[in-house]
Design an enzyme around this catalytic site. Structure first.
Site, short mmCIF file in Angstrom:
data_model
loop_
_atom_site.label_atom_id
_atom_site.label_comp_id
_atom_site.label_asym_id
_atom_site.label_seq_id
_atom_site.Cartn_x
_atom_site.Cartn_y
_atom_site.Cartn_z
N HIS A 1 42.93 34.28 58.64
CA HIS A 1 42.01 34.14 57.40
C HIS A 1 41.92 35.57 56.56
CE1 HIS A 1 40.34 30.19 58.59
NE2 HIS A 1 40.58 30.62 59.80
N LYS B 1 28.51 34.76 47.56
CA LYS B 1 29.61 35.17 48.81
C LYS B 1 29.11 36.35 49.25
CE LYS B 1 32.82 35.21 45.42
NZ LYS B 1 33.67 34.28 45.89
N ARG B 2 29.98 36.54 50.46
CA ARG B 2 29.34 37.82 51.23
C ARG B 2 29.66 38.93 50.34
NH1 ARG B 2 28.14 37.60 57.07
NH2 ARG B 2 28.42 39.94 57.06
N LYS C 1 35.50 41.87 46.86
CA LYS C 1 35.05 40.89 46.10
C LYS C 1 34.55 41.37 44.88
CE LYS C 1 34.19 38.18 50.35
NZ LYS C 1 34.91 36.79 50.17
N THR D 1 36.49 29.63 49.20
CA THR D 1 36.16 28.17 49.33
C THR D 1 35.00 27.99 48.38
OG1 THR D 1 35.14 28.80 51.14
CG2 THR D 1 37.10 27.44 51.61
N LYS E 1 33.98 24.60 45.72
CA LYS E 1 32.52 23.98 45.72
C LYS E 1 32.19 23.99 44.08
CE LYS E 1 32.06 25.59 50.09
NZ LYS E 1 31.47 26.75 51.04
C1 26W Z 1 36.26 40.71 63.70
C2 26W Z 1 35.12 40.72 62.71
C3 26W Z 1 35.67 39.46 61.61
C4 26W Z 1 34.84 38.48 61.62
C5 26W Z 1 35.17 37.36 60.67
C6 26W Z 1 36.93 39.54 60.85
C7 26W Z 1 37.08 38.59 59.89
C8 26W Z 1 36.54 37.55 59.94
C9 26W Z 1 36.80 36.38 58.88
C10 26W Z 1 38.43 36.16 58.92
C11 26W Z 1 36.44 36.70 57.47
C12 26W Z 1 36.68 35.37 56.94
O1 26W Z 1 35.49 34.69 56.85
N1 26W Z 1 37.46 35.23 56.08
C13 26W Z 1 37.62 34.39 55.17
O2 26W Z 1 38.15 32.99 55.53
C14 26W Z 1 37.74 31.94 54.41
C15 26W Z 1 38.21 30.76 54.99
O3 26W Z 1 39.55 30.49 55.24
C16 26W Z 1 38.74 32.18 53.15
O4 26W Z 1 38.60 31.42 52.51
C17 26W Z 1 38.28 33.62 52.81
O5 26W Z 1 39.09 33.88 51.64
C18 26W Z 1 38.25 34.70 53.74
O6 26W Z 1 37.91 35.76 53.29
#
Ligand code: 26W
Length: 813
Positions: free
Chosen positions: A359, A547-548, A553, A655, A659
């Site tokens: 992701h 968004k975060r 971003k 995503t 929406k």
């Molecule tokens: C280990 C810490 C950590 C926690 C969460 C690292 C990375 C993440 C996620 C991978 C971050 C995340 O939410 N990525 C998002 O995933 C979405 C679903 O596929 C995408 O639409 C977003 O672009 C992407 O940033």
């Protein structure tokens, strides 16, 4: 149970009296919520049991979606919708003088996720159930979800999210299905008949207690509905362990302390997305989920009385990013140590069972765990990882005998670190990215070596969102208009939304779309006015970035542009412009200083523009605190403009973009993530694209050639706003409060190209304004967006996962 409104009212009232001992006119909204959701949960229980029975009988292949995050939000409204009871219950409650909307507001958001990845998991569960697949979620029942955000003097403050305080009506505790998970200890190796046997000694066991949540599929016109299970694990102490652990000499307080330390495993969700931190407790969470989840999956499998050779034909295990990668060595451990398999056969089974989604390509998010930490926490699992690594490196050395550097780069364990993505790739049969561009970048750059080794494993699955929550439920008026116009087939075949294109120039349809948007804007305005006391002009363009908060971003680009608009108005008070309301919602990771400083800046700009008599009728800014799934459901239907402005190549998919598109907002965005695929369908007429593309960005990263300072010096608009960050004036009250932002742009050479893209961003905003002035043209664009959003339903995504990765079929009901 009940089949019509009168029956519903009767049963509901009986429940109120028998369970609360109060007459209806004395119960609070909270009481009504509790009674109603408990009733619906019990009602769904029958279908749940019948789905489970079908699954046992059919022995159809099942998929388990392992994820450290499920950002599910509220369930009452969506469950009523999926059960086909929303209208009946709403109107029955209306008769009793109760507003369903107000009742829904009583439910705590289940915020067991950070953002995109967690919300995607929740949308997938909805689609799996609605399409009739046997697909279950497996996660952690965090005692505290993602923190609650308060804004105090413009700054983010984090409070614990005590979401279980009032009880969670949808879950069922299943203590009878508890699982033992083992940590620590040492590995004893024995030899017998020329074979090695391994046993873990002196380990510490904890109980994993499952809490099951029914995942209710949309029923459409069918007589019954499909109910899958989201199984969330909670950690509890094994009583004998405290005794052993304390050497039999514990006192009352040391026992309590011991219990607390076990419970801490499932206490809270780590609030970081996109930044990996090697915390021991997080590793414990990961193994806890993998071990409990896998043992429980295998316990169900055992009931089929099949050989483990057939495991990949009956079970698919999907890992949501690398966070549950330990399921790979854990499955190896069980097959080899407990089921008597030899290594090669076991490895073959594992590699045909597990699949993995990536992701993010942000390097700071890639998980690497210190080898020693894994060795101490789960010694036998570490031995297995070590063996996987040795065999993997051997294959690599045979394939690339003259390229030791490549082997070192690809190793699973290198420099005393375990690289989880490498382990995930080595141990799975499918690796997918989440949008076409993202998958290309994985194949061509980030994971190029692995793609060359295993080209057949790599594939793309563009993300999607459930149109049931994000359109049908969040925007009921739009749902009704579409259904009146084209019938209801689109609800189960969302691509058929494209049929509304024939009304894109129909004046009557357009004015209905306009009225719905207006009404949704009024509802959001009311929420904002009530909460913040500031009036909102619903004739203004609602421009939304939710968004975060992360540098890539580029919320900072958005707010710098707002500062520029402010400066423009101040220097030309008679400026004729369409009023704009900029709306932000974002949580920053608690330790992310730059992100928090950006929140502070947004709040400062908000208080300046909203209070300046020269400006406030033209420009408003709101930072809505505690952005969450339920807040998103209020904002998205009201948006005119969707800001999807990440530095190209950085946003894997997005995503929120989908929406907002589905609710008729027009996108201003870069050619990044799934925006690229939106653009393929919408073209320049229906989308505002600006900025560097991914190749240009990656080229600058590779070869240099960008000077932020040059851009700053050559564009007076940019120089003015950037200087305002460190010059006491309208925005900064001293030289240092926003200095970190200034430094990241100028001294840090603007890693995310905000200044570089500023000019084309501002130009796109000029085009937005011009387009908005012609409402007919605008509404046509908006209708095009809704019409083409069907591709981004997670039903399409899940069908692709099901047929191309998991090889599962809907269960015949
Ligand atoms: C280990 C810490 C950590 C926690 C969460 C690292 C990375 C993440 C996620 C991978 C971050 C995340 O939410 N990525 C998002 O995933 C979405 C679903 O596929 C995408 O639409 C977003 O672009 C992407 O940033």
């Amino acid at each position: 149970m009940f089949t019509n409104k009168e029956e519903f009212k009767q049963i509901f009232q009986n429940n109120v009296v028998s369970k609360l001992g109060k007459p209806l006119n004395e119960v609070s909204s909270e009481d009504v919520y509790t009674i109603l959701s408990r009733m619906m949960r019990e009602f769904a229980g029958r279908e749940w049991a019948s789905t489970n029975q079908e699954l046992r009988q059919d022995a159809e292949k099942q998929v388990y979606y392992l994820s450290l995050e499920f950002l599910i939000g509220r369930l009452l409204g969506n469950n009523l919708l999926n059960m086909g009871m929303l209208e009946m219950v709403k109107s029955g409650l209306d008769d009793l003088g109760i507003s369903l909307e107000e009742i829904e507001e009583q439910e705590a958001d289940a915020g067991l996720g950070n953002g995109g990845l967690g919300r995607l998991a929740a949308c997938f569960l909805d689609s799996l159930a609605s399409l009739g697949y046997a697909g279950h979620g497996c996660g952690i029942r965090y005692r505290y979800g993602l923190f609650e955000q308060k804004i105090v003097d413009g700054n983010q403050v984090e409070l614990p999210d005590d979401w279980l305080q009032k009880g969670f009506e949808w879950e069922v505790r299943r203590a009878d299905r508890k699982i033992e998970v083992r940590f620590g200890g040492y590995v004893e190796t024995r030899e017998a008949d020329g074979e090695l046997y391994f046993s873990l000694r002196d380990y510490e066991a904890v109980w994993a207690i499952p809490y099951d949540v029914p995942v209710i599929g949309y029923r459409g016109n069918q007589p019954d509905y499909h109910v899958n299970t989201l199984r969330l694990w909670s950690a509890e102490p094994v009583p004998e362990m405290a005794n052993r652990n304390l050497g039999g000499a514990g006192n009352y307080y040391s026992y309590l302390n011991y219990n607390r330390s076990v419970e801490s495993i499932s206490e809270f969700l780590y609030p970081d997305d996109s930044h990996y931190e090697g915390r021991l407790l997080r590793l414990k969470q990961q193994y806890f989920l993998c071990s409990a989840g896998l043992q429980s999956i295998l316990r169900t499998y055992d009931k089929l009385n099949l050989s483990y050779d057939q495991l990949p034909d009956k079970i698919a295990i999907h890992i949501n990013d690398t966070h549950p990668t330990l399921v790979i060595p854990e499955l190896m451990r069980i097959l080899v140590d407990e089921k008597g398999y030899g290594w090669d056969k076991a490895w073959n089974i594992v590699c045909r069972t597990v699949s993995y989604t990536n992701h993010t390509i942000l390097s700071e998010a890639l998980e690497k765990w210190p080898a020693q930490m894994i060795r101490d926490l789960i010694p036998r699992v570490y031995m297995v990882i070590d063996e996987i690594n040795k065999r993997f490196c051997k294959v690599l050395m045979e394939k690339y005998p003259d390229d030791p550097e490549r082997v070192a780069h690809m190793a699973i364990i290198f420099d005393d670190q375990v690289k989880m993505a490498h382990l995930a790739i080595a141990g799975s049969y499918s690796i997918n990215g989440v949008a076409a561009l993202h998958t290309d970048i994985l194949k061509e750059r980030e994971m190029r070596n692995f793609y060359e080794l295993y080209p057949e494993r790599f594939n793309n699955k563009t993300n999607g969102i459930t149109h049931r929550r994000w359109l049908m439920h969040a925007n009921p008026e739009l749902n009704d208009l579409i259904t009146e116009s084209i019938g209801s087939r689109w609800k189960t075949h969302p691509k058929e939304l494209v049929s509304i294109l024939k009304y894109s120039e129909d004046a009557a349809f357009q004015s209905k779309i306009a009225a719905i948007k207006k009404h949704n804007k009024q509802r959001l305005a009311q929420y904002i006015e009530q909460k913040y006391g500031t009036p909102v002009n619903t004739d203004s363009i609602f421009d939304v970035q939710i968004k975060r908060l992360h540098a890539y971003k580029r919320q900072l680009l958005n707010i710098l542009h707002v500062m520029y608009l402010y400066n423009q108005i101040k220097s030309m008070p008679s400026l004729n412009m369409v009023p704009r309301t900029f709306i932000f919602g974002a949580k920053a990771a608690p330790g992310y200083y730059l992100a928090k400083n950006t929140i502070k800046l947004i709040n400062r700009v908000a208080s300046v523009v909203n209070n300046d008599p020269d400006v406030k009728d033209k420009l408003n800014v709101f930072f809505l605190e505690n952005y969450s799934v339920s807040l998103a459901e209020k904002i998205i239907p009201a948006a005119d403009i969707s800001e999807q402005i990440s530095t190209a190549s950085k946003e894997a998919s997005g995503t929120g973009n989908m929406k907002l598109m589905m609710n008729g907002a027009l996108t201003i965005g870069t050619m990044d993530g799934a925006n690229v695929e939106m653009y393929e369908m919408l073209g320049d007429d229906n989308m505002f694209i600006f900025g560097l593309n991914a190749d240009e960005v990656m080229d600058y990263y590779q070869h240099g050639g960008y000077s932020a300072r040059d851009v700053y010096n050559s564009d007076p608009r940019i120089k003015e706003v950037v200087d305002q960050l460190i010059t006491p004036g309208p925005f900064a009250s001293n030289t240092y409060e926003f200095a970190s932002l200034y430094q990241s742009l100028i001294d840090g050479n603007d890693e995310y190209f905000m200044l570089k893209d500023f000019d084309s961003y501002a130009e796109s905003h000029v085009q937005i304004e011009a387009a908005y002035r012609n409402q007919q043209v605008w509404l046509k664009k908006s209708i095009h967006n809704i019409a083409h959003s069907g591709k981004f339903s997670s039903d399409r995504t899940i069908q692709q996962y099901a047929s191309e990765i998991w090889k599962i079929h809907p269960v015949q009901g």
